[in-house]
Design an enzyme around this catalytic site. Structure first.
Site, PDB file in Angstrom:
ATOM      1  N   ARG A 170     -28.652  -3.383  36.231  1.00 15.11           N
ATOM      2  CA  ARG A 170     -30.000  -3.845  35.860  1.00 15.11           C
ATOM      3  C   ARG A 170     -30.486  -3.174  34.584  1.00 15.11           C
ATOM      4  NH1 ARG A 170     -32.200  -6.756  40.130  1.00 15.11           N
ATOM      5  NH2 ARG A 170     -31.796  -5.950  42.208  1.00 15.11           N
ATOM      6  N   GLU A 218     -39.542 -15.458  35.713  1.00 16.02           N
ATOM      7  CA  GLU A 218     -38.313 -15.337  36.514  1.00 16.02           C
ATOM      8  C   GLU A 218     -37.155 -14.968  35.593  1.00 16.02           C
ATOM      9  OE1 GLU A 218     -36.772 -14.575  38.951  1.00 16.02           O
ATOM     10  OE2 GLU A 218     -36.468 -16.238  40.344  1.00 16.02           O
ATOM     11  N   ASP A 219     -36.182 -14.257  36.139  1.00 14.68           N
ATOM     12  CA  ASP A 219     -35.025 -13.867  35.331  1.00 14.68           C
ATOM     13  C   ASP A 219     -34.103 -15.054  35.040  1.00 14.68           C
ATOM     14  OD1 ASP A 219     -34.212 -14.113  37.980  1.00 14.68           O
ATOM     15  OD2 ASP A 219     -33.274 -12.135  38.106  1.00 14.68           O
ATOM     16  N   ASP A 260     -28.778  -7.880  38.414  1.00 19.58           N
ATOM     17  CA  ASP A 260     -27.835  -6.926  39.012  1.00 19.58           C
ATOM     18  C   ASP A 260     -26.604  -7.592  39.601  1.00 19.58           C
ATOM     19  OD1 ASP A 260     -29.105  -8.171  41.292  1.00 19.58           O
ATOM     20  OD2 ASP A 260     -28.274  -6.539  42.488  1.00 19.58           O
ATOM     21  N   LYS A 270     -29.354 -21.622  34.250  1.00 16.26           N
ATOM     22  CA  LYS A 270     -27.973 -22.010  34.570  1.00 16.26           C
ATOM     23  C   LYS A 270     -28.032 -23.456  35.058  1.00 16.26           C
ATOM     24  CE  LYS A 270     -25.679 -18.528  36.779  1.00 16.26           C
ATOM     25  NZ  LYS A 270     -25.054 -17.938  37.992  1.00 16.26           N
ATOM     26  N   PHE A 286     -21.517 -15.723  36.253  1.00 15.45           N
ATOM     27  CA  PHE A 286     -22.367 -14.711  36.862  1.00 15.45           C
ATOM     28  C   PHE A 286     -22.731 -13.662  35.819  1.00 15.45           C
ATOM     29  CE2 PHE A 286     -23.487 -11.009  39.408  1.00 15.45           C
ATOM     30  CZ  PHE A 286     -24.419 -11.587  40.246  1.00 15.45           C
ATOM     31  N   VAL A 287     -24.017 -13.510  35.563  1.00 15.59           N
ATOM     32  CA  VAL A 287     -24.457 -12.615  34.492  1.00 15.59           C
ATOM     33  C   VAL A 287     -25.211 -11.408  35.053  1.00 15.59           C
ATOM     34  CG1 VAL A 287     -24.529 -14.384  32.690  1.00 15.59           C
ATOM     35  CG2 VAL A 287     -26.551 -14.004  34.116  1.00 15.59           C
ATOM     36  N   LYS A 306     -36.430  -8.479  42.124  1.00 11.17           N
ATOM     37  CA  LYS A 306     -36.539  -7.391  41.172  1.00 11.17           C
ATOM     38  C   LYS A 306     -36.124  -7.804  39.773  1.00 11.17           C
ATOM     39  CE  LYS A 306     -34.937  -4.153  44.712  1.00 11.17           C
ATOM     40  NZ  LYS A 306     -33.815  -3.235  45.066  1.00 11.17           N
ATOM     41  N   ASP A 339     -31.179 -20.854  38.844  1.00 10.52           N
ATOM     42  CA  ASP A 339     -29.807 -21.223  39.176  1.00 10.52           C
ATOM     43  C   ASP A 339     -29.863 -22.573  39.898  1.00 10.52           C
ATOM     44  OD1 ASP A 339     -27.101 -21.038  39.722  1.00 10.52           O
ATOM     45  OD2 ASP A 339     -27.306 -19.558  41.305  1.00 10.52           O
TER      46      ASP A 339
END
Ligand code: 5GP
Length: 186
Positions: free
Chosen positions: A175, A109-110, A169, A141, A162-163, A53, A113
Site C-alpha cells: 500500500r 475509490e481506488d 494492497d 479495470k 492485478f495492481v 482502505k 473492477d
C-alpha cells in the site's frame, strides 16, 4: 475493501512488480482531476467519501488538489465473497459519521473492477437523500465490469491485471508504494 480472493491465491508465490504509473504521473493526473472538480463544484461544499482502505492515499492527495471548502469522511466495505457475485450485496463495515441528506457527495475509490461494490455504495448514498452523488476513481479495470458504474472523474484506465501500490494492497502489502505496479508471478 480487502481482497481475500487474491490474498488466498498461490498465484503470486514469487511476486514481481512491473511499474505501471510513476508517482509523478499519478500526481499530475490528480492535479488535473482536482482542477476539474474545483470548477464543477464552484460555489458548493462537497463531501468527499473515501472507501477504505485502498482509497486513503488517493483521497488525501485528491482533496489537496481541490480548491473548495470540502469535508472528508470514510466508509469501509466488506464483500460476502462469492455470494456477492450473484446478489451484488456488500456489507458496510464502517459507516459515515455524518448524514448525507442534501449534500453533494463525491465518492473516492481506488479502483473499479466488477463495479459491484460501487453500484451498491452509490445507490445507498442516493437512497439516503444525498442531493448529488458522483464518483472519482483512480483506476478503471473496465474489461471486468459486471455492473454499470458511471465514473465522473477517472485517473487511468488499466487492462485486466492485478495492481498494487498507492493504497492498493496484496494481502496488506505494497500500500505504501508511491507508484502503481502490476503484481506478477515469476
Ligand atoms: P469491484 O466491486 O469493483 O469488483 O471491486 C473493487 C475493489 O476490489 C477495489 O476497491 C479493490 O479493493 C479490489 N480490487 C479490484 N481489483 C484490484 C486490483 O487489481 N488490485 C487490488 N489491490 N485490489 C483490487
Amino acid at each position: 475493501m480487502t481482497t481475500p480472493s487474491f490474498a488466498a491465491s498461490s498465484e503470486f508465490a514469487n511476486p514481481q512488480l512491473e511499474p505501471l504509473f510513476t508517482a509523478e504521473q499519478i500526481q499530475t493526473r490528480i492535479g488535473e482531476l482536482g482542477q476539474q472538480i474545483t470548477n464543477d463544484y464552484a460555489g458548493r461544499n462537497p463531501l468527499l467519501v473515501g472507501v477504505l482502505k485502498g482509497a486513503c492515499i488517493f483521497a488525501s492527495d485528491l482533496m489537496r488538489a481541490i480548491d473548495l471548502p470540502i469535508g472528508l469522511e470514510f466508509m469501509a466495505i466488506s464483500s460476502y465473497g462469492m455470494s456477492m457475485r450473484t446478489s451484488g450485496e456488500v456489507r458496510i463495515v464502517k459507516d459515515l459519521d455524518v448524514g448525507v441528506e442534501g449534500r453533494d457527495i463525491l465518492v473516492v475509490e481506488d479502483i473499479v473492477d466488477t463495479g459491484l461494490t460501487l453500484s451498491y455504495l452509490l445507490a445507498t448514498l442516493h437512497q439516503r437523500g444525498a442531493s448529488s452523488v458522483r464518483l472519482a476513481a483512480l483506476l478503471d479495470k473496465y474489461e471486468r465490469r459486471e455492473r454499470d458504474v458511471q465514473i465522473d472523474y477517472l485517473g487511468f484506465q488499466i487492462p485486466d491485471a492485478f495492481v498494487v501500490g498507492y493504497g492498493l494492497d496484496f494481502a496488506e502489502r505494497y500500500r505504501n508504494l508511491p507508484y502503481i505496479a502490476v503484481l506478477k508471478s515469476t
